[in-house]
Design a protein around this motif. Sequence first.
Motif, PDB file in Angstrom:
ATOM      1  N   SER A 164     -34.521  60.559 -27.647  1.00  0.00           N
ATOM      2  CA  SER A 164     -35.380  61.057 -28.557  1.00  0.00           C
ATOM      3  C   SER A 164     -34.664  61.919 -29.542  1.00  0.00           C
ATOM      4  O   SER A 164     -35.459  63.001 -30.070  1.00  0.00           O
ATOM      5  N   LEU A 177     -41.494  61.842 -32.699  1.00  0.00           N
ATOM      6  CA  LEU A 177     -42.450  60.922 -32.541  1.00  0.00           C
ATOM      7  C   LEU A 177     -42.682  59.823 -33.335  1.00  0.00           C
ATOM      8  O   LEU A 177     -42.963  58.662 -32.940  1.00  0.00           O
ATOM      9  N   GLU A 178     -42.306  60.218 -34.735  1.00  0.00           N
ATOM     10  CA  GLU A 178     -42.538  59.145 -35.579  1.00  0.00           C
ATOM     11  C   GLU A 178     -41.453  58.031 -35.166  1.00  0.00           C
ATOM     12  O   GLU A 178     -41.723  56.640 -35.264  1.00  0.00           O
ATOM     13  N   SER A 190     -48.846  61.097 -26.954  1.00  0.00           N
ATOM     14  CA  SER A 190     -48.813  60.955 -28.534  1.00  0.00           C
ATOM     15  C   SER A 190     -48.489  59.416 -28.787  1.00  0.00           C
ATOM     16  O   SER A 190     -49.069  58.963 -29.508  1.00  0.00           O
ATOM     17  N   VAL A 191     -47.533  58.820 -27.968  1.00  0.00           N
ATOM     18  CA  VAL A 191     -47.008  57.484 -28.740  1.00  0.00           C
ATOM     19  C   VAL A 191     -48.095  56.409 -27.903  1.00  0.00           C
ATOM     20  O   VAL A 191     -48.556  55.473 -28.683  1.00  0.00           O
ATOM     21  N   LEU A 222     -43.195  51.703 -24.710  1.00  0.00           N
ATOM     22  CA  LEU A 222     -42.401  53.093 -24.330  1.00  0.00           C
ATOM     23  C   LEU A 222     -42.949  53.361 -22.973  1.00  0.00           C
ATOM     24  O   LEU A 222     -44.057  53.655 -22.788  1.00  0.00           O
ATOM     25  N   HIS A 236     -37.311  55.554 -22.369  1.00  0.00           N
ATOM     26  CA  HIS A 236     -36.992  56.940 -22.787  1.00  0.00           C
ATOM     27  C   HIS A 236     -36.348  57.589 -21.814  1.00  0.00           C
ATOM     28  O   HIS A 236     -37.131  58.037 -20.736  1.00  0.00           O
ATOM     29  N   ALA A 291     -41.455  51.846 -29.903  1.00  0.00           N
ATOM     30  CA  ALA A 291     -42.298  51.493 -29.010  1.00  0.00           C
ATOM     31  C   ALA A 291     -43.204  50.401 -29.553  1.00  0.00           C
ATOM     32  O   ALA A 291     -43.358  49.100 -29.055  1.00  0.00           O
ATOM     33  N   ASN A 338     -48.150  53.728 -25.968  1.00  0.00           N
ATOM     34  CA  ASN A 338     -48.073  52.485 -26.374  1.00  0.00           C
ATOM     35  C   ASN A 338     -47.238  51.709 -25.153  1.00  0.00           C
ATOM     36  O   ASN A 338     -46.053  52.466 -24.787  1.00  0.00           O
ATOM     37  N   MET A 375     -40.193  57.303 -32.020  1.00  0.00           N
ATOM     38  CA  MET A 375     -40.493  56.816 -30.954  1.00  0.00           C
ATOM     39  C   MET A 375     -41.731  55.815 -30.971  1.00  0.00           C
ATOM     40  O   MET A 375     -41.865  54.773 -30.310  1.00  0.00           O
ATOM     41  N   ARG A 376     -42.899  56.341 -31.757  1.00  0.00           N
ATOM     42  CA  ARG A 376     -43.766  55.047 -32.138  1.00  0.00           C
ATOM     43  C   ARG A 376     -43.170  53.705 -32.790  1.00  0.00           C
ATOM     44  O   ARG A 376     -43.612  52.791 -32.418  1.00  0.00           O
ATOM     45  N   LEU A 398     -44.810  63.311 -25.279  1.00  0.00           N
ATOM     46  CA  LEU A 398     -44.410  62.197 -25.928  1.00  0.00           C
ATOM     47  C   LEU A 398     -45.116  60.992 -25.391  1.00  0.00           C
ATOM     48  O   LEU A 398     -45.506  60.228 -26.355  1.00  0.00           O
TER      49      LEU A 398
END
Length: 342
Positions: free
Chosen positions: A130, A147-148, A186-187, A192, A166, A154, A189, A150-151, A183
Amino acid sequence: MSALRKGGRARHRRANRTPVARRPAIRFGGIGDEAAPDLAGQIDALEQLGWSELELRTVDGVWIADLDHRQVKAIATTLKRHGIRVSGLASRVGNWASDITGDLTADVMELGRLSSRAEVLGTNRIRIMSYPNGTGLPEAEWRRLALERMRFFAIGAQRGNEVALHENCAGWGGSSIENTLDLMASVDNSGLRLLHDTGNGVPYGYDGFELLRRSIEHVDHVHIKDAVGGGEHTRYVLPGEGEARLAESLRLLTAHGWRGGWSLEPHLATRPHEGLAADGRTDSGFVAAGRALTALVEREVLPHSPGWRLVPGGLAWEAPLPRQAGQAARAAEAAEVASDAR
């Protein structure tokens, strides 16, 4: 046929079924280029250890994403001939050579190439990180951008029926326990999941066992390494000889009923972030590290892990499973069989 005879035959079939020690529930393997640069050397190291799972990062010094389809098909054919399955592919996305402010285009292209190569190789798992903060952004901005991205990855992985793993290594999400938990929350999903490296807490200054304890529900894959020191003074050692609380981490996984791959990444000769690579000789330390891992498991893990035992290629779970866990285990095993058949 009478109901009695049918019932008798059914009981006979059940009585003659092969007992449940079979395929490993936890599979031992390794990152191939930690042992040797060439595929033949990587296979030889696994065969010396009696393992049959390979994680691919580079072959002949070339990253998997940079190999053409003809080369990848040849690798797949060779591995199948040796009975070796691919546990996942390593990408350069977000790793030590990247930066959080860098152009995303190259990473998107690399993941696209790896997706097609993963299909040929019979896996759906791709390792990412990341992004380091080499430009010195404020912590909040580093977090927002990480985060943007990783989203985004994912969502792409989920749509492609893949999993982005990750790793707690270079980048925002791997810099602390709190960031890893942030992480995943927040994601949120299924595309991920976490790749837990048992030794990375030593150079990054946190307790790797505590990270695993707090994040185990998100962990799909494990890298095995051990280390002493810390920061720039980190030195990598054989499994069980360091300060990474490795035996405790492995006991935690067995106690949790965890299933998946323990992929050896000893870093004794190969450390890509330092430009070091194994040359395929015995002193690469990979085979020695594999034997040390097995000895550690026998000495410090299995005596505290009722229901588990060593079998060729890993650990088998032989104790009765609760109904729900048994269903999940059978589904996972069926998926592995289907993967091996490809």
